[in-house]
Design a protein around this motif. Structure first.
Motif, short mmCIF file in Angstrom:
data_model
loop_
_atom_site.label_atom_id
_atom_site.label_comp_id
_atom_site.label_asym_id
_atom_site.label_seq_id
_atom_site.Cartn_x
_atom_site.Cartn_y
_atom_site.Cartn_z
N TRP A 152 -4.66 -5.70 4.32
CA TRP A 152 -3.49 -6.37 3.75
C TRP A 152 -3.86 -7.07 2.45
CZ3 TRP A 152 1.56 -7.72 6.05
CH2 TRP A 152 1.88 -6.91 7.14
N ALA A 153 -4.97 -7.78 2.44
CA ALA A 153 -5.38 -8.52 1.24
C ALA A 153 -6.89 -8.47 1.10
CB ALA A 153 -4.90 -9.97 1.31
N VAL A 154 -7.35 -8.51 -0.14
CA VAL A 154 -8.78 -8.54 -0.47
C VAL A 154 -9.08 -9.85 -1.17
CG1 VAL A 154 -10.64 -7.42 -1.74
CG2 VAL A 154 -8.86 -6.03 -0.67
N LEU A 155 -10.10 -10.56 -0.72
CA LEU A 155 -10.47 -11.85 -1.28
C LEU A 155 -11.86 -11.77 -1.89
CD1 LEU A 155 -9.33 -14.10 1.71
CD2 LEU A 155 -8.05 -13.58 -0.37
N PHE A 173 3.45 1.15 11.80
CA PHE A 173 2.31 1.13 12.71
C PHE A 173 0.99 1.08 11.94
CE2 PHE A 173 5.28 2.36 16.00
CZ PHE A 173 4.72 1.82 17.16
N THR A 174 0.92 1.85 10.85
CA THR A 174 -0.30 1.86 10.04
C THR A 174 -0.60 0.47 9.47
OG1 THR A 174 0.06 4.17 9.42
CG2 THR A 174 -1.42 2.89 8.03
N ALA A 175 0.44 -0.20 8.97
CA ALA A 175 0.25 -1.53 8.39
C ALA A 175 -0.20 -2.54 9.44
CB ALA A 175 1.55 -2.00 7.74
N VAL A 176 0.38 -2.46 10.63
CA VAL A 176 0.09 -3.47 11.66
C VAL A 176 -1.33 -3.33 12.21
CG1 VAL A 176 0.74 -4.27 13.97
CG2 VAL A 176 2.50 -3.80 12.27
N VAL A 212 -13.82 -20.72 -0.93
CA VAL A 212 -14.68 -20.16 -1.98
C VAL A 212 -13.98 -19.05 -2.74
CG1 VAL A 212 -16.77 -20.73 -0.71
CG2 VAL A 212 -15.71 -18.50 -0.36
N TRP A 213 -12.79 -18.67 -2.30
CA TRP A 213 -12.11 -17.53 -2.91
C TRP A 213 -11.46 -17.93 -4.24
CZ3 TRP A 213 -14.27 -14.35 0.09
CH2 TRP A 213 -14.34 -14.55 1.47
N ILE A 214 -11.64 -17.09 -5.25
CA ILE A 214 -11.03 -17.35 -6.55
C ILE A 214 -10.10 -16.23 -6.98
CG2 ILE A 214 -12.98 -18.76 -7.32
CD1 ILE A 214 -13.78 -16.29 -9.08
N GLU A 215 -10.25 -15.06 -6.38
CA GLU A 215 -9.42 -13.91 -6.74
C GLU A 215 -8.91 -13.23 -5.48
OE1 GLU A 215 -11.73 -11.29 -9.11
OE2 GLU A 215 -11.66 -12.53 -10.92
N TYR A 216 -7.76 -12.61 -5.60
CA TYR A 216 -7.21 -11.85 -4.48
C TYR A 216 -6.40 -10.68 -5.00
CZ TYR A 216 -2.53 -13.75 -5.35
OH TYR A 216 -1.32 -14.07 -5.92
N SER A 217 -6.21 -9.74 -4.15
CA SER A 217 -5.33 -8.60 -4.46
C SER A 217 -4.79 -8.06 -3.14
CB SER A 217 -6.09 -7.50 -5.21
OG SER A 217 -7.15 -6.99 -4.41
N TYR A 218 -3.60 -7.49 -3.20
CA TYR A 218 -3.03 -6.88 -2.01
C TYR A 218 -3.44 -5.42 -1.95
CZ TYR A 218 -0.27 -11.13 -1.98
OH TYR A 218 0.11 -12.44 -1.97
N SER A 219 -3.71 -4.95 -0.75
CA SER A 219 -4.26 -3.61 -0.59
C SER A 219 -3.25 -2.67 0.06
CB SER A 219 -5.55 -3.69 0.24
OG SER A 219 -6.27 -2.48 0.16
N TRP A 220 -3.72 -1.51 0.51
CA TRP A 220 -2.82 -0.44 0.91
C TRP A 220 -2.07 -0.74 2.21
CZ3 TRP A 220 -4.16 1.76 5.58
CH2 TRP A 220 -5.48 1.65 5.99
N SER A 221 -2.63 -1.55 3.11
CA SER A 221 -1.88 -1.92 4.32
C SER A 221 -0.64 -2.74 3.96
CB SER A 221 -2.78 -2.71 5.27
OG SER A 221 -3.87 -1.93 5.71
N PHE A 222 -0.80 -3.62 2.99
CA PHE A 222 0.32 -4.42 2.48
C PHE A 222 1.39 -3.51 1.89
CE2 PHE A 222 2.52 -7.12 -0.56
CZ PHE A 222 2.64 -8.33 0.11
N ALA A 223 0.95 -2.50 1.14
CA ALA A 223 1.90 -1.55 0.54
C ALA A 223 2.62 -0.75 1.62
CB ALA A 223 1.16 -0.61 -0.42
N CYS A 224 1.91 -0.38 2.69
CA CYS A 224 2.55 0.34 3.79
C CYS A 224 3.64 -0.52 4.44
CB CYS A 224 1.51 0.73 4.84
SG CYS A 224 0.43 2.09 4.35
N ALA A 225 3.37 -1.81 4.61
CA ALA A 225 4.35 -2.70 5.21
C ALA A 225 5.60 -2.80 4.34
CB ALA A 225 3.73 -4.08 5.44
N CYS A 226 5.40 -2.94 3.03
CA CYS A 226 6.55 -3.03 2.12
C CYS A 226 7.35 -1.72 2.11
CB CYS A 226 6.08 -3.36 0.71
SG CYS A 226 5.32 -4.99 0.54
N ALA A 227 6.66 -0.59 2.11
CA ALA A 227 7.35 0.70 2.11
C ALA A 227 8.12 0.91 3.41
CB ALA A 227 6.34 1.83 1.90
N SER A 228 7.54 0.46 4.53
CA SER A 228 8.24 0.61 5.81
C SER A 228 9.51 -0.22 5.84
CB SER A 228 7.32 0.22 6.97
OG SER A 228 7.04 -1.17 6.97
N PHE A 229 9.47 -1.41 5.23
CA PHE A 229 10.69 -2.22 5.15
C PHE A 229 11.79 -1.48 4.41
CE2 PHE A 229 12.94 -4.81 1.93
CZ PHE A 229 13.91 -5.35 2.76
N VAL A 230 11.46 -0.90 3.26
CA VAL A 230 12.46 -0.19 2.47
C VAL A 230 13.07 0.95 3.26
CG1 VAL A 230 12.83 1.19 0.40
CG2 VAL A 230 11.39 -0.85 0.28
#
Length: 226
Positions: A32-35, A24-27, A176-194
């Motif tokens: 999810w991502a930072v640009l 629920f937190t992830a959704v 215009v985006w050149i860099e990205y990183s995944y943030s804590w919502s993305f990590a919550c989604a991956c952890a919920s899958f596990v």
């Protein structure tokens, strides 16, 4: 019935509730991502972005020239003016041109739709488990375990769709985006899958009837389920 079975079910269900909370937190969150765009000049304002399944947030950050120069705008944790808006394809009439240019709306719609399926499966699974506690209907644990497993699979598919979306944004010459990183919502989604996938399988194994442990014991000799 195995006397330790109720305890195993409750412990597994407790871990599943953690997975559902992370789901629920992830959704519902927007990290999810930072640009980050390229910084053309220092001592000026640049715009970084972070987004989730439903909204895009733009943050205007004042970049000062301190120490070694960095290519991208940020980090996003720096203070600055913050503005969030829902994606245009979810709220017709509102403006979110930056997202329409930088990625395909099909990716966003697909990721959001699959995440909704994941939440639906998790809710149905939880209802089944609670009914099994109240009515002493252990047979409801089997469909509950499958619903939790499906919820885990759906959210990891949504994660992969989002990952492909970010990759296409960075690779596109129109952005215009050149860099990205995944943030804590993305990590919550991956952890919920596990948690949901593993505990869903575990709950199914717990719910299955006890198989004969000795060669001379038949299935009819095993203790019946209540």
């Amino acid at each position: 019935m195995d006397q330790s079975k109720p305890l195993k079910v409750r412990l597994t269900f407790s871990v599943i509730l953690v997975g559902v909370s992370l789901l629920f937190t992830a959704v519902v969150t927007d990290h999810w991502a930072v640009l980050s765009p390229r910084v053309e000049e220092y001592n000026a304002t640049c715009e970084a972005a972070h987004f989730g399944l439903w909204r895009l947030c733009i943050k205007r950050i004042f970049m000062q020239e301190q120490g070694p120069k960095v290519k991208g705008c940020g980090p996003i944790s720096l203070p600055g003016e913050h503005n969030c808006s829902y994606f245009k394809h979810f709220t017709p009439g509102q403006s979110s041109e930056i997202f329409e240019v930088t990625t395909q709306k099909e990716y966003s719609i697909s990721a959001a739709a699959i995440a909704i399926f994941s939440i639906g499966f998790a809710i149905i699974g939880t209802i089944c488990v609670l009914l099994s506690f109240r009515k002493k209907r252990d047979y409801l644990l089997k469909p509950a375990s499958m619903f939790y497993t499906f919820a885990g699979l759906c959210i990891i598919i949504s994660v992969e769709v989002m990952r492909q979306s970010v990759k296409r944004m960075i690779d596109s010459e129109e952005t215009v985006w050149i860099e990205y990183s995944y943030s804590w919502s993305f990590a919550c989604a991956c952890a919920s899958f596990v948690l949901l996938f593993i505990c869903g399988i575990t709950l199914l194994l717990i719910a299955l009837p006890r198989f004969p442990q000795n060669p001379w014991e038949t299935c009819m000799d095993a203790e019946p389920e209540h």
